[in-house]
Design a protein around this motif. Structure first.
Motif, PDB file in Angstrom:
ATOM      1  N   GLU A   1       0.827  -1.196   0.000  1.00 36.86           N
ATOM      2  CA  GLU A   1       0.000   0.000   0.000  1.00 36.86           C
ATOM      3  C   GLU A   1       0.872   1.261   0.000  1.00 36.86           C
ATOM      4  N   ILE A   2       0.394   2.294  -0.676  1.00 37.17           N
ATOM      5  CA  ILE A   2       1.080   3.578  -0.704  1.00 37.17           C
ATOM      6  C   ILE A   2       0.063   4.676  -0.413  1.00 37.17           C
ATOM      7  N   ALA A   3       0.363   5.490   0.588  1.00 38.62           N
ATOM      8  CA  ALA A   3      -0.461   6.657   0.908  1.00 38.62           C
ATOM      9  C   ALA A   3       0.350   7.915   0.592  1.00 38.62           C
ATOM     10  N   VAL A   4      -0.296   8.911   0.018  1.00 36.35           N
ATOM     11  CA  VAL A   4       0.372  10.165  -0.339  1.00 36.35           C
ATOM     12  C   VAL A   4      -0.217  11.294   0.493  1.00 36.35           C
ATOM     13  N   TYR A   5       0.673  12.046   1.153  1.00 33.06           N
ATOM     14  CA  TYR A   5       0.290  13.166   2.024  1.00 33.06           C
ATOM     15  C   TYR A   5       0.516  14.466   1.281  1.00 33.06           C
ATOM     16  N   ALA A   6      -0.456  15.374   1.361  1.00 32.20           N
ATOM     17  CA  ALA A   6      -0.294  16.668   0.709  1.00 32.20           C
ATOM     18  C   ALA A   6      -1.086  17.749   1.423  1.00 32.20           C
ATOM     19  N   PRO A   7      -0.477  18.906   1.687  1.00 34.82           N
ATOM     20  CA  PRO A   7      -1.278  20.060   2.108  1.00 34.82           C
ATOM     21  C   PRO A   7      -2.326  20.329   1.036  1.00 34.82           C
ATOM     22  N   THR A   8      -3.501  20.719   1.461  1.00 38.88           N
ATOM     23  CA  THR A   8      -4.621  20.859   0.530  1.00 38.88           C
ATOM     24  C   THR A   8      -5.299  22.205   0.712  1.00 38.88           C
ATOM     25  N   VAL A   9      -5.519  22.894  -0.401  1.00 37.41           N
ATOM     26  CA  VAL A   9      -6.185  24.200  -0.381  1.00 37.41           C
ATOM     27  C   VAL A   9      -7.219  24.204  -1.495  1.00 37.41           C
ATOM     28  N   LEU A  10      -8.478  24.100  -1.126  1.00 38.20           N
ATOM     29  CA  LEU A  10      -9.550  24.022  -2.116  1.00 38.20           C
ATOM     30  C   LEU A  10     -10.072  25.416  -2.444  1.00 38.20           C
ATOM     31  N   THR A  11      -9.283  26.138  -3.192  1.00 38.44           N
ATOM     32  CA  THR A  11      -9.684  27.451  -3.673  1.00 38.44           C
ATOM     33  C   THR A  11      -8.884  27.753  -4.926  1.00 38.44           C
ATOM     34  N   ASP A  12      -9.442  28.607  -5.773  1.00 39.33           N
ATOM     35  CA  ASP A  12      -8.714  29.025  -6.965  1.00 39.33           C
ATOM     36  C   ASP A  12      -8.127  30.424  -6.802  1.00 39.33           C
ATOM     37  N   ASP A  13      -8.150  30.942  -5.585  1.00 39.95           N
ATOM     38  CA  ASP A  13      -7.602  32.267  -5.309  1.00 39.95           C
ATOM     39  C   ASP A  13      -6.099  32.141  -5.055  1.00 39.95           C
ATOM     40  N   GLU A  14      -5.306  32.701  -5.962  1.00 39.99           N
ATOM     41  CA  GLU A  14      -3.854  32.545  -5.887  1.00 39.99           C
ATOM     42  C   GLU A  14      -3.276  33.078  -4.589  1.00 39.99           C
TER      43      GLU A  14
END
Length: 258
Positions: A163-176
């Motif tokens: 199994e492989i899990a990938v961790y990522a900071p997440t920002v659900l917006t299109d505002d740069e």
């Protein structure tokens, strides 16, 4: 600013929480079944009752640095006794920012091996110790980077079936600007980005010129950012490359995604 979009909406399987930033009990409101809790020093470790209450509602994993007192399988492992049944572990070497000088000098490999031998179904953090983590086994816990897709495909092509899990900071917006405020500094700490940035450049929404151009590109390499369709597409690409689970750290806090 986008609102009303949750982690599950874009295909994220688990939420990663930082107890120095948020009340981890708020994870009960998130629409994911699994929660991982980062280690930010012993002073921010949730107590047994908090972990137990959360484990009654979610699958919970706690990051446990094998070099840190309390989690050292070759020394002081007293903190393990405080973990409730049902709380799994993410075994990591541990970030030096949260370790004493003595802890940071301890050997990683024998401690990871000893911890994995006693942990039930551990995830193993690969940051900086990829080959060691593969040898240890367990679910490989990868940090998203610009090479993650290529690395996953290479592992699968080589016959890795774990199994492989990938961790990522997440920002659900299109505002740069909101994206840069949330994860610009995080991306700027990555080696290739740090080398490309002008000396002394701002790494948040105030960045301008070349610095802003570099950061705007980099945040997409090291974090899941953008509108829901963009993030969902990136997650599908990671799954196609070989990822089994996507772990998102809500970089703007829990409120925007619950």
């Amino acid at each position: 600013m986008l609102t009303g979009v949750t982690l599950d909406d874009v295909g994220i399987d688990a939420a990663a929480l930082k107890p120095a930033e948020v009340d981890v009990t708020a994870a009960s409101d998130l629409d994911v079944s699994t929660v991982t809790i980062d280690y930010e020093g012993a002073g921010h470790l949730p107590d047994r009752s908090t972990l137990a209450a959360l484990a009654d509602q979610k699958r919970v994993r706690l990051t446990t640095p094998v070099r840190a007192d309390g989690f050292d399988p070759l020394g002081d492992d007293s903190a393990l006794a405080t973990l409730p049944d049902g709380v799994g572990r993410v075994l990591v070497a541990g970030h030096d920012a949260y370790l004493t000088n003595d802890e940071a000098e301890r050997a990683v490999v024998p401690r990871l091996e000893a911890a994995a031998a006693t942990a039930t179904d551990p995830w193993v953090g690969t940051e900086g110790i990829e080959r060691v983590a593969l040898a240890i086994g367990g679910t490989q816990f990868e940090l998203l980077s610009r090479s993650t897709g290529r690395d996953l495909r290479a592992l699968r092509t080589a016959g890795f079936e774990g199994e492989i899990a990938v961790y990522a900071p997440t920002v659900l917006t299109d505002d740069e600007s909101e994206i840069l405020d949330a994860v610009g500094d995080y991306a700027a700490r990555r080696g290739p980005v740090r080398a490309a940035l002008p000396d002394g450049a701002a790494t948040d929404a105030t960045a301008s010129g070349r610095a802003r151009d570099v950061l705007t590109q980099a945040v997409g390499d090291y974090a899941l950012v953008g509108d829901p369709e963009t993030v969902a597409e990136r997650i599908e690409q990671l799954r196609a490359a070989g990822a089994d689970a996507i772990v998102g750290y809500p970089a703007r806090g829990i409120e925007p995604v619950r």
